[in-house]
Design an enzyme around this catalytic site. Structure first.
Site, PDB file in Angstrom:
ATOM      1  CB  CYS A 162      -0.872  -0.005   1.254  1.00 32.38           C
ATOM      2  SG  CYS A 162       0.115   0.067   2.749  1.00 32.38           S
TER       3      CYS A 162
ATOM      4  CB  CYS B 206       1.156   5.242   7.172  1.00 30.13           C
ATOM      5  SG  CYS B 206      -0.099   5.573   5.941  1.00 30.13           S
TER       6      CYS B 206
ATOM      7  CG  HIS C 251      -0.975  -4.571  14.781  1.00 28.87           C
ATOM      8  ND1 HIS C 251      -0.493  -3.353  14.345  1.00 28.87           N
ATOM      9  CD2 HIS C 251      -0.841  -5.427  13.743  1.00 28.87           C
ATOM     10  CE1 HIS C 251      -0.098  -3.479  13.088  1.00 28.87           C
ATOM     11  NE2 HIS C 251      -0.300  -4.727  12.698  1.00 28.87           N
TER      12      HIS C 251
ATOM     13  CD  GLU D 139      -2.543   1.071  12.528  1.00 26.44           C
ATOM     14  OE1 GLU D 139      -2.204   0.480  11.496  1.00 26.44           O
ATOM     15  OE2 GLU D 139      -3.692   1.525  12.708  1.00 26.44           O
TER      16      GLU D 139
ATOM     17  CB  THR E 111      -5.082   1.735   9.357  1.00 31.20           C
ATOM     18  OG1 THR E 111      -3.949   0.899   9.581  1.00 31.20           O
ATOM     19  CG2 THR E 111      -4.824   3.126   9.853  1.00 31.20           C
TER      20      THR E 111
ATOM     21  CB  SER F 234       0.998  -9.351   7.411  1.00 29.35           C
ATOM     22  OG  SER F 234      -0.023  -8.637   6.765  1.00 29.35           O
ATOM     23  CB  SER F 235      -2.958  -7.686  11.570  1.00 28.84           C
ATOM     24  OG  SER F 235      -3.234  -6.418  11.103  1.00 28.84           O
ATOM     25  CG  ASN F 236      -2.554  -6.012   5.615  1.00 26.75           C
ATOM     26  OD1 ASN F 236      -2.669  -6.401   4.471  1.00 26.75           O
ATOM     27  ND2 ASN F 236      -1.386  -5.664   6.130  1.00 26.75           N
TER      28      ASN F 236
ATOM     29  CB  SER G 106       3.444  -5.763   4.659  1.00 32.02           C
ATOM     30  OG  SER G 106       2.660  -6.814   5.174  1.00 32.02           O
TER      31      SER G 106
HETATM   32  S1  SF4 Z   1      -2.698   0.149   5.208  1.00 36.80           S
HETATM   33 FE1  SF4 Z   1      -1.653   1.250   6.858  1.00 36.80          FE
HETATM   34  S2  SF4 Z   1       0.340   1.758   6.048  1.00 36.80           S
HETATM   35 FE2  SF4 Z   1      -0.945   1.205   4.309  1.00 36.80          FE
HETATM   36  S3  SF4 Z   1      -1.737   3.168   3.532  1.00 36.80           S
HETATM   37 FE3  SF4 Z   1      -3.221   2.298   4.966  1.00 36.80          FE
HETATM   38  S4  SF4 Z   1      -2.714   3.199   6.954  1.00 36.80           S
HETATM   39 FE4  SF4 Z   1      -0.975   3.490   5.613  1.00 36.80          FE
END
Ligand code: SF4
Length: 286
Positions: A12, A100, A128, A130, A168, A224-226, A268
């Site tokens: 991202c 970010c 986490h 963040e 996020t 990686s949580s996302n 990531s």
């Molecule tokens: S996922 Fe996290 S690091 Fe990536 S653009 Fe969104 S806020 Fe920023």
């Protein structure tokens, strides 16, 4: 067999920016440190380590470091608590903040509440980095909702106002459920939806693709949580969803009968890895 890559997959904006910052700094010849891995991807971190970048793994480790004269510490996209940023400066590092901008915005929202007496609710994983970083901007009471059930159990203190933000990468559907619970109970909670667009885009695109795919491959690091959330979303729509960290993790026989194989990747996950997985599938079935 058809292979379809999700419309939004891989690095991202924030991760690209943080990794780019480190690569630019390497060119200066200075000694580069990152506080925590710059992204939750072992491949990227290994590549940077090969170029001499050192990772400070914890506050305790930071305490024990005597930095070189030219040492630069890069704060990664997830951000850090105020006390860590202060400690880095106190230690003599030149601090480059690659947090970010979307995470920075949450920090500001939370920081502003330091003076007006609200308590903070963060929706996200308490472990986490963040969430730890967001919490670390606030001096007062900070409650963390890990999931919908925490919102159900929540009983606010009488007369108290709350401001709620989110990690996020939190799942937007679950966040909406939490907001609905609080609204139903008529609690005094000011909600700031801080889920990042990049996350939502990835989640929506992955869901659409998983709904039509016979097999889904989700690429990303276990930490990686996302990526984990992408996996959950895809698994809900497509039973044959596989979480892989490297191209070698995929058991090709499991996707052999699929007409359509969908591929997505966490924020990531570098492009190189996505291409390698795609090429592996192509190499086996085309
Ligand atoms: S996922 Fe996290 S690091 Fe990536 S653009 Fe969104 S806020 Fe920023």
């Amino acid at each position: 067999m058809e292979i379809k890559l999700s419309k939004h997959a891989g690095f991202c904006f924030g991760v690209e920016r943080a990794v780019g910052t480190v690569y630019d700094l390497i060119k200066t010849g200075k000694t580069i440190y990152t506080y925590g891995p710059i992204v939750h991807n072992e491949e990227v971190v290994r590549e940077l380590e090969e170029k001499g970048v050192k990772v400070i793994k914890s506050e305790e480790e930071l305490e024990s470091i005597i930095p070189e004269k030219d040492a630069v510490a890069v704060i990664r996209a997830h951000g850090v608590p105020v006390k860590i940023q202060e400690l880095l400066s106190k230690k003599g590092f030149e601090v480059v903040d690659a947090t970010c901008p979307f995470v920075k915005k949450i920090h500001k929202t939370v920081m502003n509440k330091n003076s007006d007496g609200d308590s903070i609710i963060i929706v996200g994983d308490p472990l986490h980095p963040e969430v730890i970083g967001i919490k670390g901007q606030f001096d007062g009471e900070c409650i963390i909702f890990k999931d919908v059930s925490d919102a159900e159990k929540f009983v606010p203190e009488a007369g108290k106002s709350y401001t709620m933000v989110s990690q996020t990468t939190f799942q937007s559907k679950k966040f909406k459920e939490i907001v609905e619970i609080l609204e139903k109970k008529e609690y005094n909670v000011h909600v700031v939806n801080t889920i990042c667009n990049a996350t939502e885009e990835r989640q929506r695109a992955a869901e659409t693709l998983a709904a039509e795919a016979d097999a889904m491959i989700v690429i990303g690091s276990a930490g990686s949580s996302n990526t984990r959330k992408l996996y959950e979303i895809c698994r809900n729509c497509c039973e044959n969803t596989f979480y892989v960290q490297t191209p070698n993790d995929l058991d090709m026989s499991k996707i052999a009968s699929a007409d359509l194989v969908g591929i997505t990747a966490g924020a990531s996950t570098p492009q190189k890895l996505i291409e390698e997985v795609q090429n592996n599938v192509r190499g086996t079935y085309f």
